[in-house]
Design a protein around this motif. Structure first.
Motif, short mmCIF file in Angstrom:
data_model
loop_
_atom_site.label_atom_id
_atom_site.label_comp_id
_atom_site.label_asym_id
_atom_site.label_seq_id
_atom_site.Cartn_x
_atom_site.Cartn_y
_atom_site.Cartn_z
N ALA A 148 0.84 -1.20 0.00
CA ALA A 148 0.00 0.00 0.00
C ALA A 148 0.88 1.25 0.00
O ALA A 148 0.60 2.23 -0.72
N LEU A 149 1.96 1.22 0.79
CA LEU A 149 2.86 2.39 0.85
C LEU A 149 3.52 2.65 -0.50
O LEU A 149 3.64 3.79 -0.94
N ILE A 150 3.94 1.56 -1.15
CA ILE A 150 4.59 1.69 -2.47
C ILE A 150 3.61 2.32 -3.46
O ILE A 150 3.96 3.25 -4.21
N LEU A 151 2.37 1.83 -3.46
CA LEU A 151 1.37 2.36 -4.40
C LEU A 151 1.09 3.83 -4.11
O LEU A 151 0.94 4.64 -5.03
N ARG A 152 1.07 4.16 -2.83
CA ARG A 152 0.77 5.55 -2.47
C ARG A 152 1.96 6.46 -2.76
O ARG A 152 1.84 7.49 -3.42
N ASP A 153 3.15 6.04 -2.29
CA ASP A 153 4.31 6.93 -2.38
C ASP A 153 4.87 7.03 -3.79
O ASP A 153 5.38 8.07 -4.19
N TYR A 154 4.83 5.96 -4.56
CA TYR A 154 5.48 5.97 -5.87
C TYR A 154 4.52 6.31 -7.01
O TYR A 154 4.95 6.50 -8.14
#
Ligand SMILES: C[S@@+](CC[C@H](N)C(=O)[O-])C[C@H]1O[C@@H](n2cnc3c(N)ncnc32)[C@H](O)[C@@H]1O
Length: 293
Positions: free
Chosen positions: A147-153
């Protein structure tokens, strides 16, 4: 037939880089050799072009496009630029060029796993000698990390929902293909996903950035630039999404405050309507440049 890759903002990039006759230049993203060919033409027979790419297939294409004695091609990455130069016995260069992201050849080449409409394995490695693939990221990272990867990147608004859908699916069986992942992202969007861009676009962008450590690599390339550029040498960077452009802008600003660089582009240079019409892949391009003081 080889996929065509139209180089972006070539004239504008050369105006910033200003390749000089007899100069030594690094194209750290040599790709199919579009920009590199122009640098080569401008530096003439007594100059030297060092072309770097992390994709060995790209280097093969560059080798046939740039067959010339004053070209050296190396399989490496931005974090390896200084090692490449040390290996050639070169301390400083007159220019450093980056045209970030992937080429049309990589996007369209079957088996690379970059395209969400394909039934290929989830790969997405620019460098096929590296171990980490998109399949490993999708099937082994925790739901929270995904989820963090999808949000941050990718600034994906439905990051949590897509990550939950991935976690639920892989409990049944591993997710193996681009099409399966694209379907999961599309279902997480439901009817709201029927817009201008495919609902899996951001998911694929985020995974590609993670698999290839694109932001860490970009930072390494920028960080080495004050060390490898000669006084008066120039750096030009073309980026294709806001995270990259922000990193370049901040780096130039900091280097200018420290008295290392003079920024040559107050605002990023963008392609005009004619270029975007002829090459839609250019639409998000932003070019920035600086000169070493
Ligand atoms: C947009 S394409 C460059 C196209 C090239 N300017 C041309 O005109 O043909 C980007 C290329 O850079 C390479 N690349 C991306 N990130 C890299 C990195 N960190 N180190 C080395 N090569 C990289 C990719 O493999 C790809 O071939």
């Amino acid at each position: 037939m080889r996929p065509v890759h139209l180089p972006v903002l070539v004239r504008e990039a050369m105006e910033i880089l200003k390749p000089e006759r007899g100069g030594v230049y690094v194209d750290a993203t040599v790709g199919l050799g579009g920009h590199a060919g122009e640098i080569l033409r401008l530096i003439g027979g007594r100059g030297l072009l060092i072309g770097i790419d992390r994709d060995e297939d790209a280097l093969l294409m560059a080798a046939s496009a740039l067959a010339s004695e004053n070209v050296v091609l190396r399989h490496s990455r931005f974090s390896g630029i200084e090692d490449v130069l040390a290996g050639l016995g070169i301390e400083r260069v007159d220019g450093l060029f980056f045209d970030l992201g992937v080429s049309m050849a990589q996007l369209k080449q079957t088996g690379r796993g970059f395209s969400f409409s394909s039934d290929e394995p989830l790969d997405m490695r620019m460098d096929r000698t590296q171990a980490l693939t998109a399949e490993e990221v999708v099937n082994t990272y925790t739901m929270e990390r995904l989820a963090l990867i999808l949000r941050d990147y990718a600034e994906e608004r439905r990051a949590g929902r897509i990550a939950r859908a991935i976690a639920a699916r892989r409990r049944e069986r591993p997710i193996r293909t681009c099409r399966e992942l694209a379907g999961i992202a599309a279902r997480a969007y439901g009817a709201a996903g029927r817009g201008r861009i495919h609902p899996a676009t951001r998911t694929f962008q985020a995974l590609r950035i993670e698999v290839n450590r694109e932001l860490e690599e970009l930072q390494a390339g920028l960080d080495c630039s004050p060390r490898v550029l000669a006084k008066g040498g120039r750096i030009a960077v073309i980026s294709y999404h806001s995270l990259e452009d922000r990193a370049v802008k901040h780096f130039f600003k900091k280097a200018a405050m420290e008295g290392q660089f003079q920024v040559l582009t107050k605002k990023p240079v963008r392609p005009g309507p004619v270029e975007v019409r002829e090459n839609p892949a250019a639409r998000s391009a932003k070019l920035r440049g600086a000169e070493k003081l």
